[in-house]
Each structure stands twice: as C-alpha cells, then as structure tokens.
Design a protein around this motif. Structure first.
Motif: not given
Lengths: 492, 297
Positions: B77-86, B118-123
């Motif tokens: 889940r963490s990677q998918i959220l990070y992917r959304a930020a990417e 973007i930063d919020r998604l990463v956080w």
C-alpha cells in the motif's frame, strides 16, 4: 405470545446423591441507606421524587433512589463545571494520579462489601462480583492513575488536553465496573464527570461516592445523578457537557448519536453485540466447551460481548452438542449470594420477559430448545440456561441481541464460511476462535470484523486491554492506552 | 469567429470530464452536465453532475475493493501511494496548467498547490507500514495471555471535499483515509471537475486497485443526505459543512452508527501547512482490534 408446545430436551442430572450444600455469603456487615437522592458537589443531596430498586433474586426493595429531574441534572453539571474549573484543572497531574491510586486502594479495601451489594442489587453470582467485577474495577483506577501524569507519552508527537465535563451513562450488567471504566480514564485525562447509573442498579455507585468522599476527592469532580432514561437524556443533552460516553443498547446509542448531531460534543458508544464463537474441528474440545459455557452464561448472558452465536464445524457438531448438554446439566442456577451458584438472577422483570419471549421465538422459528434441567427458585427472576440447535441465521434468536443465557448453535463447513457467517451481523463487538492451529487462528482473527477477538478463550477482560466495537457495536475504546483517546483533545 | 477552414489553425481536442468509479471513467448515469466557465466567463468544459445513483454505484465499487485493499501488505500500500506521488510529479506541469486555466489560480499558487499535494501523498505513503507500530501495542494483561491491539481500516469511507483548494484539499483528505486501508468515495464540488478528473487519471495509472478511490463531482446538498442515510457506508468525513449540514449528516449517520469526522475548510496556503498532515487525520477512520490468546504449555 403464540408458541408451539415443545418440551425442552434435557439429560439426567449428574451422579445422584452428591449435592451442593448452600454456601451463602453473609450480608450482615454490609450497610446502605434506605434512601439516596444524588451525589453532587461532594455531598449526598435530596431529590424531588424517588423510585425503588430491588434485589432481583428476592424481588424485595433494597432502597429508594432519586429520579433525577432536568433541574437536578443541571445542578450536577454545574457542579462538575465548577469542579473542573476550580479544582481538577488546577490539580497537578501527579496529584490527580495519587487521588486515583487512593480510590483504587479504597475499592480493594471495600471489595467484599461492594461485591455483596453488587450481587444483591444486580443478581449476578457472588463468585463473579467477587472475582471479576471488583478486582477489575480497582484495576481500572490503578491502571489509569498512572497515566494521569504520563499523558504526554501516550500518543507520539501529539499534544493532549482534557475536554472538560463528561456526561456518562452506564448499563445494569456491570454497574460498578462500568462506572470504573468510565470514571477512571476521564479523571486521569483531567476531565470531571456526571454519571448516571442504570435505574435498576444504582446502589454500588452510591457506595463509590462514599469512597470518593473517603478519598477526599475535591467536590464536583465526580457527580452521580440517579434516575431512568429521562434523566440520561437530560444529561447527554445538557448544553454544558463537552463529552458523552454511553454504554448500553444500540437502540439508545443511535438515539443519542442523533440527538448530539451538530452539537460538537465528543461521543463514544459501547453498544450491543451478537458475538460469534467459532469452534473448528481441531479445537481442544474440553477447553472449548468451558469457553462456550462461560461465553454465554457468564453474568446470565447479560454481557454485550457474549458469545451468543455458536458456530461449530459440521463434523463435530453432534459431539459438541452432546458435551454441551452434559455441561448444561451441571450448571447451578439460584441464589446469587450462594458461592456455588453459576448462574444468578435475571436483572429485572422486563429483561426476564424479553428472554422468555425469545425462548418462544426460537421454538416458533423452528429451532430445537435444550434447557438446563435445574430447579429454579420460586421467587425472583430466574430462567434456565438454554441453547438452541437447528438454528438458521435468519431466526430471531440468531439475529437479535437477547442479553440473556440463550445460545444459538449453527454450523459451518469451511473457515471461509465461518468468517462469512460470523461477520453477517450489523454488530461487531466480540468473537471467539477455537483451533489448535495457530496459522488458522491468525488468518480467521484478521478477517473477523470485531473489536475484541478471543483465541482459545472467551470473556477475558483487563484494565490494560482496549475494549469496544466495530460497526453498530459502537466506536471508541475503553481500557488500555487507546482508552485515553475518548477523553482527550489530541493535536499533532 | 475564426475556424480552421479559414486559418489552418489546429482544432483543440476538448476533454470530457466524467466521473471516476471502480477504476473506470463513466458519465453520470443521470446524463446531467454543467458548463464550467472561467472568471472571464469563457467556456472551460462540461462537468458531470453526479447523481444519488452514481454515489450508490461508487459505494458498491468501494465495498468491492475495500477488503482486498485492506488485505494487501502495508508495504505494498505504501508503494502504491508513493507511485501515485510519482505519477503526479510526472504530470505536474499539466496539473498546474489545469489549476491555472480551469480554476483561475496564478501560476505560482497553482505550482505551490501541486507541489504540496505531491509531498502530502509521499508523507502519507510512509505511514502505511508504520501505523500498526505507532498506534498498536501489546497489552500487559494481568494473566497468562498474549494480548495485542492493532489498528484496522474502518471500511468504506465517503468524503466531502471543501470549496477551496480543489486539488490539495482533496488529496489532504483522501490520502490519510486510503493509507489506513479504507476504500473511498470522495465528492468534490462540480466546479472542481477539471482538476479532480486530472487527479483521477493520476490514480488510474498508479497501480491503485480499481474502486479503492472513486471520485465524483456534484452538488453536496444532493449527495450528502444519501451518504448520511446509506446503510453500507462505514464512515463519513466532510470539510466545511454548515451547521444545518452537520445536523443532517450526524443525525443520518446514527441509523447505522457511522463514524463521522468533520473539519473546517481552509485556503490552499493553509492546507499546505505541515500541521494538516497528521497521524491523527488517519485515526478517525481506523478501528482498534484487540486479540487475546492464552500462554502456557
């Protein structure tokens, strides 16, 4: 109520000739007043009108209690606000802690008297009030005492602050313990309290008030108003309450959530349940049978987290029913003050009527009734512990919370089916899983939608262990670190 | 009026702004659209006005996705959220342009809002696999039992975004809720449609399973009562409600004891402040499960 005639199936009582002699707890050293109004601003106060509370095992009146009016509730809330502003918010956290430790110690010192009174007013077996309610009530005060001056460590990175005045309404099934669950975390977090006990069981709250006096708790920090649902409604709707905590039926919880809409008051609800107790074919059956029995017959089944739906793997159904039938025949039902009693008195006439109605519905809907063959006392509110076989999920006894010693037995074939059936209820308070296979237990536990999961055990409670529901069993937790959250403003 | 026939100019391809339900981009079943115009009154696009039925369809899609989303590993889940930020980062220019053209932001403000989103998604991406450790714990019960409490997703959550900051306001309420393992239906004002659907395109290309986030644009006064009384929604979060709406929402929620979380609306620059990314924006949509097991030989 129209019910088909059906003779309950029973088996013979165990070895004839061996009988338990009565072992009555003596009541000669307990003392209580004939009449209580309320407890406001550190003093017992008179009420405008009174109602009687009885011993459900004898139907004799124990004492009279004030029927709290809106004006009396207002006086109590004003006292709590004053207590908050004048004393409690100015008491250093480490001193708050010491008051709570004092209360815990006093509860331990008065444990015997309180246990007897709890049994006399509530109907629960003395061995339960003595071994469960009282030790746990003291433990809750002791546990939360220590948090009072450590709150800054409770929630990483957050600043915390008390909410103000909490209005709390509690049920009749664990009167003193529920008061402890509500009051201890509220005070530890720096709030003051107005609490309303259930109208059938207000006695031990009045004794708890005496303990607060003995502990020199500043006036107004805890106030008790007695009365029925009208008093409770006046309390939760009072405009100067910052937080409402309610334990009771889902129906009343819904009404409170609706009434509080738009008020900005914080709310926690601990409501009904229809807990699934799942027995897999690889379970240790001796232990499982004891778990089933305590899961549903503990406190006459007046337990929101009771394991009232038994889900048995099909291959062991007959064996489980055979053993349950035998175990049921050994349960001792009767005088709650008898130390041998396993199942005591039903708390009230109204609750007894409700349970008996459901016994009728079970038969009407086509299930097979198995009741304990025990004799029931001629006076007081008693019912034979009962389980039903051949229950379908749509039966009223399988769907509704009965809040009595009535178990519905159903079957399943696969773990997936067990999970689906266990979750097929709007409630989500508790569940039990009995299996010798750890991987299966973890897998099933993770899929059950319930706030408390007992693996190879049931109905265990502890001050350090958060308790509360998923779904329509409510929100918020009581006990443990998470039990602080309902009483704190958390910023971070 | 100039036409391509006269000038050889290229005819632009206008985008149709639909809804985002179950990973697809359907039109509203009601067929209703609303013409969006910029500040100078020029036509921007037609936006879909979601109906009550669209909301119910979106809840069905979210329910279908909820269990498997909660069941994925926290790491995934963490990677998918990070992917959304990417994905957002790679589209930052187009997102910024939409905020400028369709939502009347200055280039600077638009860029700041996209960056903060973007930063919020990463956080929040980083929280997925830490929640359990920070919010859960073992409980030292007074007996021979192993006892632990851990957070779990509440289930299906419906969110109502506020009027201001169409992108950051939305990301700020959606990210904490999906990070906890919930499936979401988020409703934004119709006027937000261009950037909301751009954001949906980000999510659609982020490996986020279909139905985990569903995005609607519509009128709150039409959708809020349906959400409040819907029996298969577990929690509702809303930003910037009037007192009347609060009473309606909390009163309706009581029918099935829904969890309700209400916050005030803010400007984009206020949403951008770090204190609007908080662990305690995740907790209103989590349940604590406590499990016991005896210890002994």
């Amino acid at each position: 109520m129209a019910t088909k005639k059906q003779t309950p199936k029973t088996t013979a009582a165990p070895a004839a000739g061996w009988k338990y002699e009565p072992a009555l707890e003596s009541t000669d050293h307990v003392r209580f007043e004939k009449r209580y109004g309320h407890f406001i601003d550190g003093k017992f106060t008179a009420a405008k009108s009174y109602f009687g509370a009885i011993n459900p095992a004898t139907e004799e009146q124990l004492a009279e209690f004030g029927q709290g009016s809106a004006a009396e509730v207002d006086t109590a809330v004003k006292s709590a606000r004053r207590g908050y502003e004048k004393y409690w918010s100015k008491t250093p956290p480490s001193e708050r802690a010491k008051y709570l430790y004092r209360i815990a110690r006093l509860l331990q010192e008065h444990a015997r008297e309180l246990a007897i009174l709890e049994t006399m007013n509530g109907g629960k077996p003395i061995k339960e009030s003595r071994d469960v309610d009282l030790p746990l009530a003291a433990a809750h005060f002791f546990y939360y005492a220590g948090w009072a001056d450590k709150l800054q460590y409770a929630f990483g990175g957050a600043q915390v602050a008390p909410l103000g005045v909490a209005g709390q309404v509690i049920p009749w099934n664990f009167p003193l313990l529920m008061a402890a669950w509500k009051i201890a975390p509220a005070l530890a977090c720096g709030n003051t309290v107005v609490l309303k006990a259930a109208e059938t069981t207000p006695l031990t709250a009045m004794k708890l008030a005496e303990i607060f006096q003995e502990a020199d708790l500043p006036p107004g920090v805890v106030n008790f108003v007695n009365g029925d649902g009208r008093t409770g409604a006046a309390l939760v709707n009072h405009p100067d309450i910052n937080k409402v905590a309610f334990t009771g039926s889902t129906e009343v919880g819904r009404a409170i959530q609706k009434q509080l809409a738009g008020t900005g008051k914080r709310l926690t609800l601990e409501l009904g349940g229809k807990g699934a107790n799942i027995i897999f074919d690889d379970a240790a059956l001796d232990q499982a049978i004891e778990g089933i029995i305590s899961g549903i017959f503990f406190n006459q089944g007046h337990v929101c987290c009771a394991g009232s739906r038994l889900l048995v793997q099909e291959s062991i159904h007959d064996e489980v029913v055979r053993r349950l039938t035998h175990r049921l025949s050994t349960l001792r039902v009767g005088n709650p003050l008898d130390k041998n009693t396993d199942v005591g008195a039903i708390n009230s006439r109204a609750q007894l009527d409700k349970i008996e109605a459901y016994l009728g519905y079970g038969v009407e809907d086509g299930a097979v009734r198995h009741s304990a063959p025990c004799p029931l006392p001629g006076r007081g509110f008693f019912v034979a512990p009962t389980f039903f076989t051949g229950v379908a999920p749509a039966h009223r006894i399988a769907a509704d919370e009965i809040f009595g010693p009535v178990l519905s037995v159903m079957t399943f074939r696969t773990p997936e089916e067990a999970v689906a059936k266990a979750n097929a209820t709007p409630y989500g308070l508790s569940a039990g899983i009995w299996t010798d296979k750890g991987s299966k237990l973890f897998a099933v536990a993770s899929q059950l939608k319930a706030g408390v999961i007992w693996g190879n055990s049931f109905n265990r409670f502890d001050a350090t262990s958060p308790f509360g529901g998923f779904k329509e069993s409510g929100f918020g937790r009581e006990g443990g670190r998470q039990g602080l959250l309902p009483y704190l403003e958390v910023r971070g | 009026m100039k036409t391509p026939a006269q000038t050889n100019m290229r005819l632009t391809v206008a985008k149709t702004y639909k809804l985002f339900i179950g990973g697809a981009f359907p039109r509203t079943e009601s067929g209703r659209s609303v013409a969006l115009r910029n500040r100078s009154g020029e036509f921007v696009a037609n936006a879909s006005r979601a109906s009550r039925k669209d909301l119910r369809e979106a809840v069905v899609a979210a329910r279908k996705a909820a269990e498997s989303w909660a069941g994925r590993t926290a790491y995934l889940r963490s990677q998918i959220l990070y992917r959304a930020a990417e994905m957002m980062e790679s589209r930052r220019e187009s997102l910024t342009a939409t905020l400028v053209k369709a939502h009347g932001k200055t280039a600077k403000a638009a860029e700041a809002e996209v960056s903060a989103s973007i930063d919020r998604l990463v956080w929040y991406a980083g929280w997925c696999d830490k929640l359990t450790q920070v919010l859960g714990n073992q409980n030292p019960v007074a007996g021979p039992f192993f006892n632990m409490s851990s957070p779990e997703a509440t289930g299906v959550v419906v969110l109502f975004a506020g009027e201001s900051s169409p992108l950051l306001g939305l990301v700020s309420i959606v990210a904490p809720v999906i990070c906890g393992g919930n499936a979401v239906v988020a409703c934004s004002p119709i006027a937000h449609a261009p950037i909301v659907i751009d954001f949906a395109e980000v999510l659609a290309t982020s490996d986020l399973p279909a139905g985990v986030v569903n995005l609607l644009t519509g009128n709150r006064d039409e959708l809020l009562p349906t959400a409040a009384s819907h029996r298969d929604i577990d929690a509702i979060g809303a930003v910037g409600l009037s007192m009347e709406e609060q009473v309606l929402l909390e009163g309706g929620a009581s029918a099935t004891i829904k969890r309700v979380w209400i916050d005030t609306d803010r400007t984009s620059s206020a949403w951008a402040l770090a204190d609007h990314q908080s662990l305690y924006r995740i907790t209103p949509f989590l349940e604590v499960k406590t499990s016991w097991h005896p210890m002994g030989l």
